[in-house]
Scaffold this motif. Structure first.
Motif, PDB file in Angstrom:
ATOM      1  N   THR A  23     -67.757  14.457   4.560  1.00  0.00           N
ATOM      2  CA  THR A  23     -67.640  15.041   5.895  1.00  0.00           C
ATOM      3  C   THR A  23     -66.570  14.318   6.689  1.00  0.00           C
ATOM      4  N   VAL A  24     -65.772  15.085   7.432  1.00  0.00           N
ATOM      5  CA  VAL A  24     -64.799  14.505   8.355  1.00  0.00           C
ATOM      6  C   VAL A  24     -64.988  15.145   9.732  1.00  0.00           C
ATOM      7  N   ILE A  25     -64.683  14.373  10.750  1.00  0.00           N
ATOM      8  CA  ILE A  25     -64.664  14.871  12.127  1.00  0.00           C
ATOM      9  C   ILE A  25     -63.201  14.965  12.535  1.00  0.00           C
ATOM     10  N   VAL A  26     -62.792  16.127  12.990  1.00  0.00           N
ATOM     11  CA  VAL A  26     -61.394  16.347  13.365  1.00  0.00           C
ATOM     12  C   VAL A  26     -61.045  15.486  14.579  1.00  0.00           C
ATOM     13  N   SER A  27     -59.965  14.717  14.442  1.00  0.00           N
ATOM     14  CA  SER A  27     -59.489  13.859  15.538  1.00  0.00           C
ATOM     15  C   SER A  27     -58.143  14.377  16.043  1.00  0.00           C
ATOM     16  N   HIS A  28     -57.659  13.763  17.121  1.00  0.00           N
ATOM     17  CA  HIS A  28     -56.350  14.145  17.678  1.00  0.00           C
ATOM     18  C   HIS A  28     -55.241  14.002  16.639  1.00  0.00           C
ATOM     19  N   ASP A  29     -55.324  12.981  15.794  1.00  0.00           N
ATOM     20  CA  ASP A  29     -54.296  12.740  14.775  1.00  0.00           C
ATOM     21  C   ASP A  29     -54.231  13.837  13.723  1.00  0.00           C
ATOM     22  N   ASP A  30     -55.285  14.636  13.602  1.00  0.00           N
ATOM     23  CA  ASP A  30     -55.329  15.713  12.613  1.00  0.00           C
ATOM     24  C   ASP A  30     -54.662  16.997  13.100  1.00  0.00           C
ATOM     25  N   LEU A  31     -54.375  17.076  14.394  1.00  0.00           N
ATOM     26  CA  LEU A  31     -53.923  18.330  15.004  1.00  0.00           C
ATOM     27  C   LEU A  31     -52.407  18.507  14.944  1.00  0.00           C
ATOM     28  N   ASP A  32     -51.999  19.782  14.940  1.00  0.00           N
ATOM     29  CA  ASP A  32     -50.578  20.114  15.028  1.00  0.00           C
ATOM     30  C   ASP A  32     -50.266  20.612  16.440  1.00  0.00           C
ATOM     31  N   ASP A  33     -49.082  21.179  16.630  1.00  0.00           N
ATOM     32  CA  ASP A  33     -48.667  21.650  17.955  1.00  0.00           C
ATOM     33  C   ASP A  33     -49.507  22.819  18.476  1.00  0.00           C
ATOM     34  N   LEU A  34     -50.230  23.486  17.597  1.00  0.00           N
ATOM     35  CA  LEU A  34     -51.075  24.620  17.996  1.00  0.00           C
ATOM     36  C   LEU A  34     -52.523  24.190  18.253  1.00  0.00           C
ATOM     37  N   ASN A  35     -52.759  22.880  18.228  1.00  0.00           N
ATOM     38  CA  ASN A  35     -54.080  22.298  18.474  1.00  0.00           C
ATOM     39  C   ASN A  35     -55.131  22.698  17.449  1.00  0.00           C
ATOM     40  N   HIS A  36     -54.697  22.912  16.212  1.00  0.00           N
ATOM     41  CA  HIS A  36     -55.661  23.016  15.118  1.00  0.00           C
ATOM     42  C   HIS A  36     -55.199  22.115  13.989  1.00  0.00           C
ATOM     43  N   VAL A  37     -56.051  21.918  13.005  1.00  0.00           N
ATOM     44  CA  VAL A  37     -55.742  20.954  11.947  1.00  0.00           C
ATOM     45  C   VAL A  37     -54.459  21.353  11.225  1.00  0.00           C
ATOM     46  N   ASN A  38     -53.581  20.373  11.085  1.00  0.00           N
ATOM     47  CA  ASN A  38     -52.300  20.553  10.406  1.00  0.00           C
ATOM     48  C   ASN A  38     -52.523  20.781   8.915  1.00  0.00           C
ATOM     49  N   ASN A  39     -51.737  21.675   8.315  1.00  0.00           N
ATOM     50  CA  ASN A  39     -51.875  21.979   6.888  1.00  0.00           C
ATOM     51  C   ASN A  39     -51.718  20.738   6.014  1.00  0.00           C
ATOM     52  N   ILE A  40     -50.847  19.821   6.410  1.00  0.00           N
ATOM     53  CA  ILE A  40     -50.646  18.594   5.639  1.00  0.00           C
ATOM     54  C   ILE A  40     -51.921  17.748   5.642  1.00  0.00           C
ATOM     55  N   ARG A  41     -52.666  17.773   6.746  1.00  0.00           N
ATOM     56  CA  ARG A  41     -53.915  17.016   6.827  1.00  0.00           C
ATOM     57  C   ARG A  41     -54.937  17.578   5.834  1.00  0.00           C
ATOM     58  N   TYR A  42     -54.984  18.907   5.706  1.00  0.00           N
ATOM     59  CA  TYR A  42     -55.902  19.498   4.731  1.00  0.00           C
ATOM     60  C   TYR A  42     -55.582  18.990   3.320  1.00  0.00           C
ATOM     61  N   LEU A  43     -54.294  18.910   2.976  1.00  0.00           N
ATOM     62  CA  LEU A  43     -53.908  18.398   1.662  1.00  0.00           C
ATOM     63  C   LEU A  43     -54.321  16.939   1.493  1.00  0.00           C
ATOM     64  N   LYS A  44     -54.180  16.164   2.558  1.00  0.00           N
ATOM     65  CA  LYS A  44     -54.619  14.762   2.491  1.00  0.00           C
ATOM     66  C   LYS A  44     -56.116  14.690   2.249  1.00  0.00           C
ATOM     67  N   TRP A  45     -56.880  15.555   2.912  1.00  0.00           N
ATOM     68  CA  TRP A  45     -58.328  15.563   2.719  1.00  0.00           C
ATOM     69  C   TRP A  45     -58.683  15.951   1.279  1.00  0.00           C
ATOM     70  N   ILE A  46     -57.914  16.865   0.689  1.00  0.00           N
ATOM     71  CA  ILE A  46     -58.129  17.244  -0.712  1.00  0.00           C
ATOM     72  C   ILE A  46     -57.935  16.018  -1.604  1.00  0.00           C
ATOM     73  N   GLU A  47     -56.873  15.283  -1.388  1.00  0.00           N
ATOM     74  CA  GLU A  47     -56.631  14.082  -2.192  1.00  0.00           C
ATOM     75  C   GLU A  47     -57.660  12.990  -1.903  1.00  0.00           C
ATOM     76  N   ASP A  48     -58.059  12.859  -0.640  1.00  0.00           N
ATOM     77  CA  ASP A  48     -59.059  11.842  -0.284  1.00  0.00           C
ATOM     78  C   ASP A  48     -60.394  12.103  -0.968  1.00  0.00           C
ATOM     79  N   ILE A  49     -60.848  13.360  -0.967  1.00  0.00           N
ATOM     80  CA  ILE A  49     -62.141  13.650  -1.584  1.00  0.00           C
ATOM     81  C   ILE A  49     -62.058  13.498  -3.093  1.00  0.00           C
ATOM     82  N   ALA A  50     -60.912  13.854  -3.678  1.00  0.00           N
ATOM     83  CA  ALA A  50     -60.747  13.683  -5.124  1.00  0.00           C
ATOM     84  C   ALA A  50     -60.823  12.203  -5.502  1.00  0.00           C
ATOM     85  N   ARG A  51     -60.160  11.362  -4.731  1.00  0.00           N
ATOM     86  CA  ARG A  51     -60.167   9.919  -4.995  1.00  0.00           C
ATOM     87  C   ARG A  51     -61.587   9.356  -4.843  1.00  0.00           C
ATOM     88  N   ALA A  52     -62.288   9.758  -3.790  1.00  0.00           N
ATOM     89  CA  ALA A  52     -63.651   9.275  -3.568  1.00  0.00           C
ATOM     90  C   ALA A  52     -64.593   9.766  -4.671  1.00  0.00           C
TER      91      ALA A  52
END
Length: 132
Positions: free
Chosen positions: A10-39
Motif C-alpha cells: 500500500t502507498v499513500i499518494v504524496s505531493h512528490d507523486d503528483l504531476d502538473d495536473l495534480n494526479h499521480v505522474n505516470n513515471i511514479r506508477y512505473l516506480k511503484w511497479i518496480e518497488d513492489i517487484a523488488r519487495a
C-alpha cells in the motif's frame, strides 16, 4: 503452470507523486511497479537465491484506467503469470482503496540474471517453486 500467489503493498499518494495536473505522474506508477517487484522478490527468495539472482525489466505494458490524487491510498498487487526460460511475466494492479476503482493494470516481462555472470539464466526449479 498457473501462478497464483499475490503480493500486496500500500502507498499513500504524496505531493512528490503528483504531476502538473495534480494526479499521480505516470513515471511514479512505473516506480511503484518496480518497488513492489523488488519487495516481492526480497520476501519470497531465500538469502542464497536473493544474493545469486536478480530480475531486470524486458517489457512493461501499462494500461492506465483512472487517476490517483493527493492522499489517496493505493493498493498495489502483483503476481506471476508464468515462467519460460529466463523470463517470467507478472501482472500488477493498482486500486484506490476507498473506492475500489481500478487505477492501473500492467504486465511486466522480467529476465532472470545471475549475479556472478551478469547474464540471463533460466528460472531454476527452486525459483519456480517460490513463485507459486
Amino acid at each position: 503452470m498457473d501462478y497464483k500467489k499475490p503480493f500486496q503493498h500500500t502507498v499513500i499518494v504524496s505531493h512528490d507523486d503528483l504531476d502538473d495536473l495534480n494526479h499521480v505522474n505516470n513515471i511514479r506508477y512505473l516506480k511503484w511497479i518496480e518497488d513492489i517487484a523488488r519487495a516481492h522478490w526480497k520476501q519470497i527468495a531465500s538469502e542464497e537465491i536473493y544474493n545469486s539472482y536478480y530480475w531486470i525489466v524486458r517489457q512493461h505494458l501499462v494500461d492506465y484506467k483512472a487517476s490517483a490524487h493527493l492522499h489517496d491510498e493505493v493498493i498495489i498487487t502483483t503476481k506471476f503469470l508464468n515462467c519460460n526460460g529466463a523470463r517470467a511475466k507478472s501482472i500488477i494492479e493498482m486500486h484506490n482503496n476507498s473506492t475500489g476503482k481500478l487505477l492501473l493494470q500492467a504486465e511486466t516481462v522480467w529476465c532472470l540474471m545471475a549475479v556472478q555472470t551478469k547474464r540471463p539464466t533460466r528460472v531454476t526449479e527452486e525459483i519456480d517453486k517460490i513463485l507459486v
